[in-house]
Design an enzyme around this catalytic site. Structure first.
Site, PDB file in Angstrom:
ATOM      1  N   LYS A 171       6.863   2.612  44.842  1.00 31.68           N
ATOM      2  CA  LYS A 171       6.114   1.600  45.954  1.00 31.68           C
ATOM      3  C   LYS A 171       5.263   0.596  45.334  1.00 31.68           C
ATOM      4  O   LYS A 171       5.228  -0.591  45.932  1.00 31.68           O
ATOM      5  CB  LYS A 171       5.055   2.743  46.727  1.00 31.68           C
ATOM      6  CG  LYS A 171       4.595   2.355  48.000  1.00 31.68           C
ATOM      7  CD  LYS A 171       4.262   3.737  48.853  1.00 31.68           C
ATOM      8  CE  LYS A 171       3.628   4.851  48.053  1.00 31.68           C
ATOM      9  NZ  LYS A 171       2.265   4.776  48.066  1.00 31.68           N
TER      10      LYS A 171
ATOM     11  N   ILE B  83      -2.893  15.818  52.769  1.00 31.70           N
ATOM     12  CA  ILE B  83      -4.300  15.817  53.528  1.00 31.70           C
ATOM     13  C   ILE B  83      -5.062  14.491  53.204  1.00 31.70           C
ATOM     14  O   ILE B  83      -5.791  14.178  54.071  1.00 31.70           O
ATOM     15  CB  ILE B  83      -4.892  17.027  53.227  1.00 31.70           C
ATOM     16  CG1 ILE B  83      -4.031  18.232  53.844  1.00 31.70           C
ATOM     17  CG2 ILE B  83      -6.299  17.202  53.747  1.00 31.70           C
ATOM     18  CD1 ILE B  83      -4.578  19.544  53.520  1.00 31.70           C
ATOM     19  N   GLU B  84      -4.936  14.434  51.952  1.00 32.56           N
ATOM     20  CA  GLU B  84      -6.091  13.041  51.460  1.00 32.56           C
ATOM     21  C   GLU B  84      -5.904  11.908  51.824  1.00 32.56           C
ATOM     22  O   GLU B  84      -6.706  11.000  51.862  1.00 32.56           O
ATOM     23  CB  GLU B  84      -6.401  13.413  49.937  1.00 32.56           C
ATOM     24  CG  GLU B  84      -4.986  13.423  49.160  1.00 32.56           C
ATOM     25  CD  GLU B  84      -5.296  13.546  47.668  1.00 32.56           C
ATOM     26  OE1 GLU B  84      -6.546  14.299  47.358  1.00 32.56           O
ATOM     27  OE2 GLU B  84      -4.464  13.329  46.850  1.00 32.56           O
TER      28      GLU B  84
ATOM     29  N   PRO C 168      15.346  13.466  55.948  1.00 31.89           N
ATOM     30  CA  PRO C 168      13.767  13.131  55.434  1.00 31.89           C
ATOM     31  C   PRO C 168      13.191  12.046  55.904  1.00 31.89           C
ATOM     32  O   PRO C 168      12.006  12.065  56.033  1.00 31.89           O
ATOM     33  CB  PRO C 168      14.204  13.116  54.019  1.00 31.89           C
ATOM     34  CG  PRO C 168      15.412  14.037  53.739  1.00 31.89           C
ATOM     35  CD  PRO C 168      16.186  13.507  54.925  1.00 31.89           C
TER      36      PRO C 168
ATOM     37  N   GLY D 266      -6.294   3.921  22.181  1.00 35.16           N
ATOM     38  CA  GLY D 266      -6.256   5.048  22.498  1.00 35.16           C
ATOM     39  C   GLY D 266      -7.727   5.936  21.941  1.00 35.16           C
ATOM     40  O   GLY D 266      -8.588   4.977  21.710  1.00 35.16           O
TER      41      GLY D 266
ATOM     42  N   CYS E 102      -6.404  -2.593  19.822  1.00 40.68           N
ATOM     43  CA  CYS E 102      -7.745  -1.637  20.084  1.00 40.68           C
ATOM     44  C   CYS E 102      -7.902  -0.692  19.016  1.00 40.68           C
ATOM     45  O   CYS E 102      -8.149  -0.925  17.799  1.00 40.68           O
ATOM     46  CB  CYS E 102      -7.920  -1.250  21.587  1.00 40.68           C
ATOM     47  SG  CYS E 102      -9.528  -0.973  22.091  1.00 40.68           S
ATOM     48  N   LEU E 103      -7.556   0.765  19.321  1.00 39.74           N
ATOM     49  CA  LEU E 103      -7.594   1.705  18.402  1.00 39.74           C
ATOM     50  C   LEU E 103      -6.482   1.259  17.251  1.00 39.74           C
ATOM     51  O   LEU E 103      -6.841   1.387  16.204  1.00 39.74           O
ATOM     52  CB  LEU E 103      -7.133   3.136  18.796  1.00 39.74           C
ATOM     53  CG  LEU E 103      -7.174   4.179  17.857  1.00 39.74           C
ATOM     54  CD1 LEU E 103      -8.559   4.457  17.581  1.00 39.74           C
ATOM     55  CD2 LEU E 103      -6.602   5.289  18.515  1.00 39.74           C
TER      56      LEU E 103
ATOM     57  N   GLU F  72     -16.158   7.574  15.327  1.00 41.33           N
ATOM     58  CA  GLU F  72     -15.474   8.275  16.529  1.00 41.33           C
ATOM     59  C   GLU F  72     -14.710   9.693  16.048  1.00 41.33           C
ATOM     60  O   GLU F  72     -14.685  10.566  16.621  1.00 41.33           O
ATOM     61  CB  GLU F  72     -14.706   7.527  17.452  1.00 41.33           C
ATOM     62  CG  GLU F  72     -13.919   8.127  18.488  1.00 41.33           C
ATOM     63  CD  GLU F  72     -12.933   7.276  19.186  1.00 41.33           C
ATOM     64  OE1 GLU F  72     -12.790   5.952  18.840  1.00 41.33           O
ATOM     65  OE2 GLU F  72     -12.342   7.598  20.368  1.00 41.33           O
TER      66      GLU F  72
ATOM     67  N   HIS G 234      -7.058  -6.194  24.437  1.00 37.94           N
ATOM     68  CA  HIS G 234      -5.739  -5.476  25.135  1.00 37.94           C
ATOM     69  C   HIS G 234      -5.044  -6.814  25.653  1.00 37.94           C
ATOM     70  O   HIS G 234      -4.963  -7.067  26.716  1.00 37.94           O
ATOM     71  CB  HIS G 234      -6.087  -4.940  26.190  1.00 37.94           C
ATOM     72  CG  HIS G 234      -6.559  -3.320  25.847  1.00 37.94           C
ATOM     73  ND1 HIS G 234      -5.826  -2.351  25.427  1.00 37.94           N
ATOM     74  CD2 HIS G 234      -7.816  -2.869  25.405  1.00 37.94           C
ATOM     75  CE1 HIS G 234      -6.485  -1.339  25.125  1.00 37.94           C
ATOM     76  NE2 HIS G 234      -7.804  -1.598  25.158  1.00 37.94           N
TER      77      HIS G 234
ATOM     78  N   GLU H 266      -2.036  -7.048  26.112  1.00 40.31           N
ATOM     79  CA  GLU H 266      -0.701  -6.294  27.015  1.00 40.31           C
ATOM     80  C   GLU H 266      -1.140  -6.601  28.712  1.00 40.31           C
ATOM     81  O   GLU H 266      -0.132  -6.729  29.288  1.00 40.31           O
ATOM     82  CB  GLU H 266      -0.367  -5.141  26.842  1.00 40.31           C
ATOM     83  CG  GLU H 266      -1.561  -3.967  27.396  1.00 40.31           C
ATOM     84  CD  GLU H 266      -2.422  -3.878  26.380  1.00 40.31           C
ATOM     85  OE1 GLU H 266      -2.854  -4.507  25.117  1.00 40.31           O
ATOM     86  OE2 GLU H 266      -3.148  -2.655  26.206  1.00 40.31           O
TER      87      GLU H 266
HETATM   88  N1  GLN Z   1     -11.329   4.640  21.048  1.00 35.83           N
HETATM   89  C1  GLN Z   1     -11.671   3.387  20.564  1.00 35.83           C
HETATM   90  C2  GLN Z   1     -12.833   2.813  21.022  1.00 35.83           C
HETATM   91  O1  GLN Z   1     -13.724   3.390  21.941  1.00 35.83           O
HETATM   92  C3  GLN Z   1     -10.535   2.358  21.056  1.00 35.83           C
HETATM   93  C4  GLN Z   1     -10.475   2.313  22.568  1.00 35.83           C
HETATM   94  C5  GLN Z   1      -9.117   1.606  22.850  1.00 35.83           C
HETATM   95  O2  GLN Z   1      -8.277   1.848  22.061  1.00 35.83           O
HETATM   96  N2  GLN Z   1      -8.892   1.411  24.054  1.00 35.83           N
HETATM   97  O3  GLN Z   1     -13.646   1.902  20.624  1.00 35.83           O
END
Ligand code: GLN
Length: 557
Positions: free
Chosen positions: A17, A148-149, A190, A354, A381-382, A405, A507, A509
């Site tokens: 969709k 329902i929701e 359907p 991540g 990022c990570l 972390e 990011h 992407e």
């Molecule tokens: N966990 C890492 C942080 O909070 C990286 C976050 C991520 O990759 N979006 O900084």
């Protein structure tokens, strides 16, 4: 007067969709209209920011920092619609707004109810996008008719036509016409039932888009038209795409969907121009080389977890004329089996974003493999944070380096929390989020790729590069390729003596489009192609266990 298109879905979920809505938006834009897109999600979470990627796939971040449903990624990749926090509302947000109003005494004396209070709030969220400069607002209702929701949302869009006039609204229902092997035929029942449910709540769909594996005969279309009270021409077939999701808009044009919408809503539109879309499909169909890219993440088995990353890799493949086989690799597998077994034969390695410790050591090992062998590497990022940890441990000789972390007591906290993040206890919406400017270092690979010195990129993280180690790392060959404009936060790093070892804290992407690949993905894939051209032809091709394909999601087979 702004016109409204409402897209609902029936029979089953996962019919595409979001892609269909995005394709409609794209077609209307290519007819010269200004479009705004919006998704209303029936779940109760206030936003998907705290939902696991297993549950919900990736969290898509907008410029304004809102954490939204991944369908908004399709909207941005297919259209130029400006997306803000008004582009995604959930039941949780709607109720929160109504309850806050109730607490402020705005409904004093009244009983607060689903109709009219919740439905009014939903209608306000839709109307907010209908500004003077907008020709068409496309509102996609998440979930499946009959849930329902979803009821309050369907009720609100039914009322909407009463408020703004039936002639200004168009209801499009996406449904499934399955092929039953036992009967050897397509089944329309359907669809009849799903439209029946819609009609029970007072919505007569104007257009039915029928998802199917096989071509629907005119006879079946007549039958659907008759039972669903829809004109024959408005029963549109939408078949699986075995090649690319970017074929979806073209097949809708083959069935004259754009003409039908323009006529029904009485829009003054230009002729359709799909030259750039045809061009990108031509490039996709005629690659000049084939490369293998490994995406090393925590959720390898789940193709939606890194959706925008896979898309951005595809876009870079389109502009580099490369067919890219993407292996989704679970980082823990690298810790178990060693990088050589898992990563040999890949021409580029990408480590995406991540959260949490699980799998990070495998990512660090993958990065070491890429760094030591000169394999193009892109960290996001990570991915940047793991690259910094790897560099600290194996190049700068800071053995016990880590991010706080993952290890609060690490001897070398090369990635750590900013002071302003230290006292935050709420999980939702409290990270460094959304578009921020970055200043790039002249002469760096990153700056060359962008051909710019300042860029705006989207963020979603809490932890940062620890500036205490900056000079030490630079002395060992790391370039700080980008920082926040005040120089305080590291935004990008790269290695001098490596063909392409680039990592960014943001990011990229989220800003890549099929017609305009992101410069850093472009650079990464170009480096992988170059490596491929130079590499020994005897190298064994990797066994790609979890090969990803963006057509998967547009297949009901
Ligand atoms: N966990 C890492 C942080 O909070 C990286 C976050 C991520 O990759 N979006 O900084």
């Amino acid at each position: 007067m702004t016109k409204h298109i409402f897209v609902t879905g029936g029979v089953v979920s996962s019919l595409g969709k979001g892609l269909t809505s995005a394709s409609i938006g794209m077609l209307l834009e290519q007819r010269g209209l200004t479009v705004r897109m919006q998704k209303l999600d029936p779940y109760i979470n206030v936003d998907p920011g705290t939902m696991s990627p297993y549950q919900h796939g990736e969290v898509y971040v907008l410029d304004d920092g809102s954490e939204t449903d991944l369908d908004l990624g399709h909207y941005e990749r297919f259209t130029n619609s400006v997306l803000t926090r008004d582009a995604n509302y959930t039941t949780g947000q709607i109720y929160l707004k109504v309850i806050e109003k109730e607490r402020r005494g705005e409904f004093l004396g009244k009983t607060v109810q689903v109709i009219p209070h919740i439905t009014n709030e939903i209608k306000d969220c839709i109307s907010r996008l209908a500004t003077d400069d907008v020709d068409v607002v496309i509102t996609e209702i998440g979930g499946t008719v009959g849930d329902i929701e979803s009821q309050p949302f369907l009720e609100a869009i039914r009322q909407f036509a009463l408020d703004v006039g039936k002639e200004n609204c168009l209801y499009i229902h996406l449904t499934l016409v399955p092929y039953l092997k036992a009967a050897g035929e397509l089944k329309t029942k359907p669809t009849q039932h799903s439209v029946g449910l819609l009609r029970q709540i007072g919505i007569q769909p104007d257009i039915l888009i029928c998802r199917t594996e096989r071509s629907i005969s005119d006879e079946d279309r007549q039958k659907i038209a008759l039972f669903c009270n829809t004109p024959f021409e408005a029963v549109i077939e939408e078949r699986d795409k075995d090649f690319s999701i970017y074929e979806v808009p073209l097949s809708l044009v083959d069935h004259q969907l754009d003409d039908l919408i323009v006529r029904r809503l009485n829009l003054s539109a230009k002729e359709l121009n799909l030259d750039n879309w045809h061009d990108l499909l031509h490039r996709l169909r005629n690659p000049e080389c084939e490369i293998n890219i490994a995406v090393v993440g925590k959720y390898a088995e789940h193709r939606d977890a890194y959706k925008s990353i896979y898309e951005a890799i595809d876009h870079a493949g389109i502009c580099n004329r490369a067919q890219i086989r993407v292996g989704r690799i679970q980082s823990e597998e690298i810790s178990r089996e060693g990088p050589e077994r898992i990563l040999s034969g890949y021409d580029g390695i990408l480590v995406p974003g991540g959260f949490g410790e699980r799998g990070t050591e495998g990512k660090v090992e993958a990065i070491r493999w890429a760094r030591e062998r000169g394999i193009p590497f892109f960290g996001i990022c990570l991915g940047l944070q793991c690259a910094v940890i790897e560099f600290a441990r194996n190049v700068a000789n800071l053995k016990d380096s880590n991010s706080t972390e993952f290890d609060k007591d690490t001897q070398h906290p090369v990635i750590c929390l900013l002071d302003e993040q230290k006292n935050i206890t709420d999980m939702g919406g409290t990270m460094r989020l959304g578009a921020q400017m970055a200043t790039l270092t002249p002469g760096s690979k990153v700056q060359n790729a962008y051909e710019a010195t300042t860029v705006s990129e989207r963020h979603r993280h809490r932890y940062e590069f620890n500036n205490v180690y900056r000079q030490q790392f630079e002395a060992h060959g790391m370039t700080i390729a980008g920082t926040s404009p005040d120089g305080a936060l590291v935004e990008a790093i790269e290695l001098v003596d490596h063909p392409w070892f680039v990592a960014v804290q943001y990011h990229p992407e989220f800003q890549s489009k099929p017609t305009k690949a992101h410069p850093l993905f472009d650079g990464f894939v170009a480096a992988a192609v170059e490596r491929r051209n130079k590499r020994d032809t005897n190298v064994v091709e990797p066994h790609i266990a979890n090969e990803t394909s963006t057509t998967d999601e547009f297949s009901i087979e």
